[in-house]
Design an enzyme around this catalytic site. Structure first.
Site, PDB file in Angstrom:
ATOM      1  N   ARG A 199      20.773 -93.870  74.412  1.00  0.00           N
ATOM      2  CA  ARG A 199      20.061 -92.584  74.390  1.00  0.00           C
ATOM      3  C   ARG A 199      18.614 -92.835  73.985  1.00  0.00           C
ATOM      4  O   ARG A 199      18.281 -92.824  72.785  1.00  0.00           O
ATOM      5  CB  ARG A 199      20.730 -91.626  73.401  1.00  0.00           C
ATOM      6  CG  ARG A 199      22.234 -91.458  73.582  1.00  0.00           C
ATOM      7  CD  ARG A 199      22.575 -90.380  74.567  1.00  0.00           C
ATOM      8  NE  ARG A 199      23.994 -90.361  74.871  1.00  0.00           N
ATOM      9  CZ  ARG A 199      24.911 -89.674  74.204  1.00  0.00           C
ATOM     10  NH1 ARG A 199      24.556 -88.948  73.159  1.00  0.00           N
ATOM     11  NH2 ARG A 199      26.180 -89.710  74.559  1.00  0.00           N
ATOM     12  N   SER A 221      35.391 -80.641  69.268  1.00  0.00           N
ATOM     13  CA  SER A 221      35.250 -82.085  69.478  1.00  0.00           C
ATOM     14  C   SER A 221      35.987 -82.889  68.416  1.00  0.00           C
ATOM     15  O   SER A 221      36.126 -82.449  67.270  1.00  0.00           O
ATOM     16  CB  SER A 221      33.757 -82.436  69.433  1.00  0.00           C
ATOM     17  OG  SER A 221      33.571 -83.822  69.326  1.00  0.00           O
ATOM     18  N   HIS A 239      29.258 -85.483  81.546  1.00  0.00           N
ATOM     19  CA  HIS A 239      28.929 -85.407  80.118  1.00  0.00           C
ATOM     20  C   HIS A 239      27.526 -84.818  79.916  1.00  0.00           C
ATOM     21  O   HIS A 239      26.796 -85.198  78.992  1.00  0.00           O
ATOM     22  CB  HIS A 239      29.003 -86.805  79.486  1.00  0.00           C
ATOM     23  CG  HIS A 239      29.459 -86.808  78.057  1.00  0.00           C
ATOM     24  ND1 HIS A 239      30.742 -87.105  77.667  1.00  0.00           N
ATOM     25  CD2 HIS A 239      28.786 -86.550  76.911  1.00  0.00           C
ATOM     26  CE1 HIS A 239      30.830 -87.053  76.346  1.00  0.00           C
ATOM     27  NE2 HIS A 239      29.649 -86.708  75.852  1.00  0.00           N
ATOM     28  N   GLN A 249      39.315 -81.672  71.791  1.00  0.00           N
ATOM     29  CA  GLN A 249      38.826 -82.766  72.641  1.00  0.00           C
ATOM     30  C   GLN A 249      39.092 -84.097  71.947  1.00  0.00           C
ATOM     31  O   GLN A 249      38.832 -84.242  70.756  1.00  0.00           O
ATOM     32  CB  GLN A 249      37.326 -82.583  72.910  1.00  0.00           C
ATOM     33  CG  GLN A 249      36.683 -83.727  73.688  1.00  0.00           C
ATOM     34  CD  GLN A 249      36.063 -84.768  72.783  1.00  0.00           C
ATOM     35  OE1 GLN A 249      35.594 -84.435  71.690  1.00  0.00           O
ATOM     36  NE2 GLN A 249      36.073 -86.025  73.187  1.00  0.00           N
ATOM     37  N   TYR A 263      18.575 -84.878  70.330  1.00  0.00           N
ATOM     38  CA  TYR A 263      20.043 -84.914  70.415  1.00  0.00           C
ATOM     39  C   TYR A 263      20.563 -83.809  71.340  1.00  0.00           C
ATOM     40  O   TYR A 263      21.481 -84.005  72.132  1.00  0.00           O
ATOM     41  CB  TYR A 263      20.622 -84.768  69.001  1.00  0.00           C
ATOM     42  CG  TYR A 263      22.134 -84.750  68.947  1.00  0.00           C
ATOM     43  CD1 TYR A 263      22.876 -85.747  69.562  1.00  0.00           C
ATOM     44  CD2 TYR A 263      22.815 -83.727  68.274  1.00  0.00           C
ATOM     45  CE1 TYR A 263      24.270 -85.730  69.515  1.00  0.00           C
ATOM     46  CE2 TYR A 263      24.201 -83.704  68.223  1.00  0.00           C
ATOM     47  CZ  TYR A 263      24.921 -84.708  68.842  1.00  0.00           C
ATOM     48  OH  TYR A 263      26.285 -84.672  68.815  1.00  0.00           O
ATOM     49  N   TYR A 282      38.492 -88.196  71.663  1.00  0.00           N
ATOM     50  CA  TYR A 282      37.944 -89.513  71.944  1.00  0.00           C
ATOM     51  C   TYR A 282      38.992 -90.485  71.405  1.00  0.00           C
ATOM     52  O   TYR A 282      39.538 -90.282  70.323  1.00  0.00           O
ATOM     53  CB  TYR A 282      36.644 -89.749  71.175  1.00  0.00           C
ATOM     54  CG  TYR A 282      35.410 -89.095  71.758  1.00  0.00           C
ATOM     55  CD1 TYR A 282      35.140 -89.167  73.110  1.00  0.00           C
ATOM     56  CD2 TYR A 282      34.488 -88.454  70.931  1.00  0.00           C
ATOM     57  CE1 TYR A 282      33.980 -88.593  73.634  1.00  0.00           C
ATOM     58  CE2 TYR A 282      33.341 -87.881  71.440  1.00  0.00           C
ATOM     59  CZ  TYR A 282      33.094 -87.961  72.806  1.00  0.00           C
ATOM     60  OH  TYR A 282      31.955 -87.406  73.319  1.00  0.00           O
TER      61      TYR A 282
HETATM   62  C1  LIG Z   1      24.754 -82.333  71.717  1.00  0.00           C
HETATM   63  C2  LIG Z   1      25.962 -82.607  72.569  1.00  0.00           C
HETATM   64  C3  LIG Z   1      27.061 -83.237  72.000  1.00  0.00           C
HETATM   65  C4  LIG Z   1      28.203 -83.470  72.783  1.00  0.00           C
HETATM   66  N1  LIG Z   1      29.326 -83.995  72.183  1.00  0.00           N
HETATM   67  C5  LIG Z   1      30.457 -84.145  72.915  1.00  0.00           C
HETATM   68  C6  LIG Z   1      31.668 -84.570  72.291  1.00  0.00           C
HETATM   69  O1  LIG Z   1      31.733 -84.776  71.088  1.00  0.00           O
HETATM   70  N2  LIG Z   1      32.749 -84.723  73.088  1.00  0.00           N
HETATM   71  C7  LIG Z   1      32.727 -84.486  74.450  1.00  0.00           C
HETATM   72  O2  LIG Z   1      33.741 -84.666  75.136  1.00  0.00           O
HETATM   73  N3  LIG Z   1      31.598 -84.039  75.036  1.00  0.00           N
HETATM   74  C8  LIG Z   1      30.477 -83.860  74.310  1.00  0.00           C
HETATM   75  N4  LIG Z   1      29.353 -83.389  74.908  1.00  0.00           N
HETATM   76  C9  LIG Z   1      29.372 -83.072  76.349  1.00  0.00           C
HETATM   77  C10 LIG Z   1      29.820 -81.619  76.548  1.00  0.00           C
HETATM   78  O3  LIG Z   1      31.161 -81.421  76.195  1.00  0.00           O
HETATM   79  C11 LIG Z   1      29.647 -81.204  78.017  1.00  0.00           C
HETATM   80  O4  LIG Z   1      30.365 -82.078  78.852  1.00  0.00           O
HETATM   81  C12 LIG Z   1      28.182 -81.180  78.447  1.00  0.00           C
HETATM   82  O5  LIG Z   1      27.373 -80.679  77.400  1.00  0.00           O
HETATM   83  C13 LIG Z   1      28.033 -80.300  79.681  1.00  0.00           C
HETATM   84  O6  LIG Z   1      26.709 -80.293  80.129  1.00  0.00           O
HETATM   85  P1  LIG Z   1      25.646 -79.133  79.751  1.00  0.00           P
HETATM   86  O7  LIG Z   1      25.223 -79.394  78.346  1.00  0.00           O
HETATM   87  O8  LIG Z   1      24.557 -79.362  80.727  1.00  0.00           O
HETATM   88  O9  LIG Z   1      26.375 -77.822  79.898  1.00  0.00           O
HETATM   89  C14 LIG Z   1      28.205 -83.123  74.154  1.00  0.00           C
HETATM   90  C15 LIG Z   1      27.092 -82.499  74.713  1.00  0.00           C
HETATM   91  C16 LIG Z   1      25.989 -82.217  73.925  1.00  0.00           C
HETATM   92  C17 LIG Z   1      24.820 -81.498  74.553  1.00  0.00           C
END
Ligand SMILES: Cc1cc2nc3c(=O)[nH]c(=O)nc-3n(C[C@H](O)[C@H](O)[C@H](O)COP(=O)(O)O)c2cc1C
Length: 410
Positions: free
Chosen positions: A188, A130, A294, A151, A48, A153
């Site tokens: 995923r 989030s 993302h 944030q 994850y 959704y």
């Molecule tokens: C485990 C995980 C869960 C995430 N959950 C969300 C989320 O709930 N909402 C969202 O907008 N982005 C989510 N993201 C994306 C992050 O906000 C972000 O855009 C991304 O992690 C950036 O890339 P990096 O992990 O390489 O820094 C998630 C990322 C990860 C790693």
């Protein structure tokens, strides 16, 4: 050499520090922290955290893109005083860093977003909570006093969103991040291989084995309340089972207009990769965009954000603030994005590794690493302020010289 001199050169062993502190003290980079985090987490949580969408091209591209960038430092320059501070959405912050929104961070550490928010407050940085946070907006605000962003959704039942936005507003959240890139959830494959099938994870022999091999994580996971999403919907519908219905593909710019009416503070669109979307964001009355893929977790075969950033900065002009994320693991990555016109960088996994390794102390340690590296990069580039990080400090390395590549040196 006399014996007394030799003895003076030997370090006196210190009494052992607490377990987490020892692990962290040995971590000099985010990758070092990531290694500790991966040892602490069972397979499903690792998948994850580290995984991406489908074949993970975007995930790999996010890191590879930084390898194509080179600095052209201005030197020598007097850089004994360096100011890493900047202004984001009208607020002065000591580093150009925001902690990314992350769903269900209690998968990585039982204190989840409370630990992250406390570390963010300690560093004076904003944290984007989030929609899929595992702690209520009211509790994060009351218990941490951090500058918080929420944030969003958006999915089928807009009434749920209206209520979540109202609660975030009442709890004093300062900005909204509207995620554009998750109209449906991606495939995923790494998570599926690990048995992390949402909404109901597979219970396999390996799941039990992994649990036994990671007793610290398992103990906290089993003795903490079950993961739920307290910021969305009625209390009986806040479990993992809501996820498939959430991402139903119905989001459009009309929703942004609707949110603009509900929320009088700043709104950023997260997940922008095309210049014309930045123009549209400005026309729809938004305050900024976050250039993001993302973290490589949604559509596969997307460009690295650092590559599309300059075009979006141009399109935004002075109408919008442009932030960026996806793949940032070093202070030098952050410096490069700022040189290309970003106002700040969001860090996702670069704070989650710290969370998984040692909770709040781990997140703090990751922020310290990035702060140190950013400051050092600025000094070595001859930039005393964030404003002095400008495009001429960077160049894009062209394709490798064929002779060098053929000789095996490329
Ligand atoms: C485990 C995980 C869960 C995430 N959950 C969300 C989320 O709930 N909402 C969202 O907008 N982005 C989510 N993201 C994306 C992050 O906000 C972000 O855009 C991304 O992690 C950036 O890339 P990096 O992990 O390489 O820094 C998630 C990322 C990860 C790693």
């Amino acid at each position: 050499m006399r014996l007394s001199e030799a003895l003076a050169m030997l370090r006196v062993a210190r009494p052992p520090a607490p377990y987490g502190a020892v692990r962290l003290a040995r971590c000099n980079s985010i990758e070092d922290v990531a290694r500790v985090a991966r040892r602490r987490l069972p397979l499903g949580a690792r998948a994850y955290l580290d995984g991406g969408g489908e074949g993970e091209y975007t995930l790999r591209r996010n890191r590879a893109a930084f390898d194509s960038l080179e600095f052209l430092p201005r030197q020598p320059r007097e850089v004994s005083e360096v100011d890493t501070g900047t202004t984001v959405l009208g607020e002065r912050i000591p580093l150009p860093i925001v902690l990314s929104p992350v769903g269900a961070p209690r998968m990585f550490h039982h204190e989840g977003e409370l630990a992250v928010a406390r570390a963010a407050r300690h560093a004076g940085l904003p944290y984007g909570l989030s929609t899929l946070a595992t702690t209520a907006v009211e509790d994060v605000a009351a218990q941490t006093g951090t500058p918080l962003w929420f944030q969003l959704y958006i999915w089928g039942d807009r009434g749920v969103i209206r209520e979540a936005v109202a609660r975030a507003k009442a709890a004093g959240f300062r900005a909204l991040l509207f995620s554009l890139d998750t109209t449906v959830r991606s495939k995923r494959e790494r998570e599926k291989r690990a048995g992390l099938e949402l909404p109901a994870p597979d219970l396999r022999v390996t799941t039990l084995l992994e649990g036994a091999l990671h007793p610290g994580w398992s103990w906290h996971f089993m003795t903490s309340p079950a993961i739920s999403f307290p910021n969305i919907g009625p209390p009986d519908q806040r479990s993992l089972s809501v996820m498939p219905a959430m991402f139903d593909g119905t989001v459009s710019w009309r929703d942004l207009d609707w949110i603009r009416e509900l929320w009088d503070g700043p709104i950023l669109a997260k997940g922008v990769l095309r210049p014309e979307e930045a123009v549209a964001a400005a026309e729809h009355g938004l305050d900024g965009v976050i250039v993001s893929n993302h973290g490589g977790r949604q559509l596969d075969h997307l460009p690295a954000t650092i590559d599309v950033l300059p075009g979006i900065v141009d399109a935004a002009g002075d109408r919008l603030e442009v932030l960026v994320d996806s793949g940032f693991r070093r202070g030098s990555d952050i410096a490069a994005a700022l040189a290309l016109g970003a106002r700040a960088v969001l860090i996702g996994r670069a704070h989650l590794y710290g969370l998984a390794a040692a909770g709040e102390a781990g997140v703090r340690h990751c922020i310290d690493i990035l702060a140190h590296e950013l400051r050092m990069t600025m000094q070595l580039c001859g930039a005393r302020t964030i404003a002095e990080l400008e495009p001429s400090l960077l160049r894009h390395r062209g394709p490798a010289d064929p002779w060098i590549a053929a000789a095996g040196h490329g």
